[in-house]
Scaffold this active site. Sequence first.
Site, short mmCIF file in Angstrom:
data_model
loop_
_atom_site.label_atom_id
_atom_site.label_comp_id
_atom_site.label_asym_id
_atom_site.label_seq_id
_atom_site.Cartn_x
_atom_site.Cartn_y
_atom_site.Cartn_z
N GLY A 1 10.85 1.84 4.00
CA GLY A 1 10.22 3.08 3.46
C GLY A 1 10.90 4.07 4.24
O GLY A 1 10.95 5.17 3.70
N GLY B 1 8.08 -2.69 0.16
CA GLY B 1 8.46 -3.55 1.10
C GLY B 1 7.90 -3.14 2.17
O GLY B 1 6.89 -2.73 2.45
N SER B 2 8.81 -3.25 3.36
CA SER B 2 8.41 -3.06 4.84
C SER B 2 8.41 -1.58 5.16
O SER B 2 8.94 -0.78 4.27
CB SER B 2 9.29 -3.57 5.70
OG SER B 2 10.55 -2.97 5.69
N GLU C 1 4.80 1.58 -1.69
CA GLU C 1 3.67 0.70 -1.05
C GLU C 1 4.25 -0.20 -0.07
O GLU C 1 5.04 -1.16 -0.36
CB GLU C 1 3.41 -0.21 -2.30
CG GLU C 1 2.22 -0.66 -2.39
CD GLU C 1 2.37 -2.09 -1.71
OE1 GLU C 1 1.80 -2.01 -0.50
OE2 GLU C 1 2.40 -2.99 -2.37
C1 SIN Z 1 0.25 -7.55 -2.58
O1 SIN Z 1 0.80 -6.78 -3.38
O2 SIN Z 1 0.86 -7.94 -1.55
C2 SIN Z 1 -1.29 -7.99 -3.03
C3 SIN Z 1 -2.03 -7.48 -4.19
C4 SIN Z 1 -3.11 -8.27 -4.26
O3 SIN Z 1 -3.56 -9.02 -3.40
O4 SIN Z 1 -3.78 -8.27 -5.07
#
Ligand code: SIN
Length: 515
Positions: A252, A247-248, A269
């Site tokens: 996080g 997320g943002s 992530e």
């Molecule tokens: C994402 O997780 O936003 C993108 C993954 C990707 O572009 O393969």
Amino acid sequence: MTATTQSTDLTADLRATALAALERLGATVPVAADGEEGLPVVSPLSGRSLLTLRRDGAPEVSSAVGQAAEAFRTWRSVPAPVRGQLIKRLGELLTEHKADLAELVTIEAGKIRSEALGEVQEMIDICDFAVGLSRQVGGRTMPSERPGHRLMETWHPLGVVGVISAFNFPVAVWSWNTAVALVCGDTVVWKPSEKTLLSAIGAAALLDRALAEAGFPAGVARLVLGEREAGEALVADPRVALVSATGSERMGAQVAPVVAGRMGRLLLELGGNNAAVVAPSADLDLATRGIVFSAAGTAGQRCTSMRRLIVHESVVDDLVARLVRAYGNLQVGDPRAEGILVGPLVDGGARERMLAALEEAVADGGEVLVGGSPVDVPGADDAAYVRPTIVRMPEQTDVVRRETFAPILYVMTYSSLDEAVALHNDVPQGLSSSIFTLDAREAETFMSEAGSDCGIVNVNIGTSGAEIGGAFGGEKSTGGGRESGSDAWKQYMRRATNTINYSTELPLAQGVSFG
Ligand code: SIN
């Protein structure tokens, strides 16, 4: 027909299509009772609510975690290759229902059909990967300094993994985590984005079916449908060994201290502010295609979407002219329609944030070269369609250094590669990057320790569209986590170091003598 009637027709059509897909997926839809305050399912295609679902809060999350913790006690001892067979079956079911799940992804995340199908393909791919992994996870042996001793590592499941996923990859990110976590022997509780609940229900139904067929407890994988309260309960629960959150950066920063405070494990992530460097030797035709896909595709709503372009001053005018031409040909509209390449933003808030960022960029001296305006799509008055935009910036100002989750591409120039790398790395985020060049020295420098500081560093392709075979994630405020391929599985397991004495003596390490 009035615009309101058209919107009502579109909403009814989307509701019927989504419910039919869910039925084919074998999913039970937990519709809220009359008068119950539930969770609205809003499609960005119409901007209107399709139906209202039952809302899970802290007690339901606690119960789901309890079931997952209970299931873990048996699941952890199922042999990994047998766990792999469950994921193999999930992959088969995903293949069979690829179109159904993709339909839900389009309706809820606004992806064009090809990208929605690609998202489900990515789930099938990670299942393949995880099945292979189920026969490979294992440790090393190392030489012991003591005679008659052996030193080795064994890897064990962690426990319950809490997965929090975002709207832009409503099902693939769950599968990256879940396929790997399950073969590693963990159980999973998933809290999807409240914007993409039906996609989550559809995907979870397939895993439930695979579990039931194999006779495994449903607690191995649980789904909770909630908002902030549900997310907070999952993050704070001490029975959740690993929280994997997408997320943002703001989200996080809230999750990290809570998990760290209870000594849990974290896999984050978060945002990206991904850039491409375009060097003098670049194949500009190839670069144009790569940039347009990464910057305008998915309406700029991938974590890996390209947001900044750092172009050598000798080629900037040529490249920008090509990009402006390509952007002029992009069709924006209902992502289900033939020829449409750009669907809607997820909601009106995203459109407001895009327009505010553009205003700030212009106040900073930026020049809008193309796009940037809202688009009216007949029958979808409450939806947030926008034309992807390119803005030429005199320098990297604050607005450029922030991630705006929308199709804005800021163009800046450079004269030396050192300058390009410095500009590239001068943002808080560190997810994805690329360089377009035919010069091997430049490419290698960009990939070296003196180059891009991101988790993903590409050459002659855009910043988005990762394959599952590599580890996915990034550095700095992106959070440092790695999901999906390579050895990302290690984040879902705990390591034990074993020293085995097969001699008749008891020598101590470092030559210590003790009595
Ligand atoms: C994402 O997780 O936003 C993108 C993954 C990707 O572009 O393969």
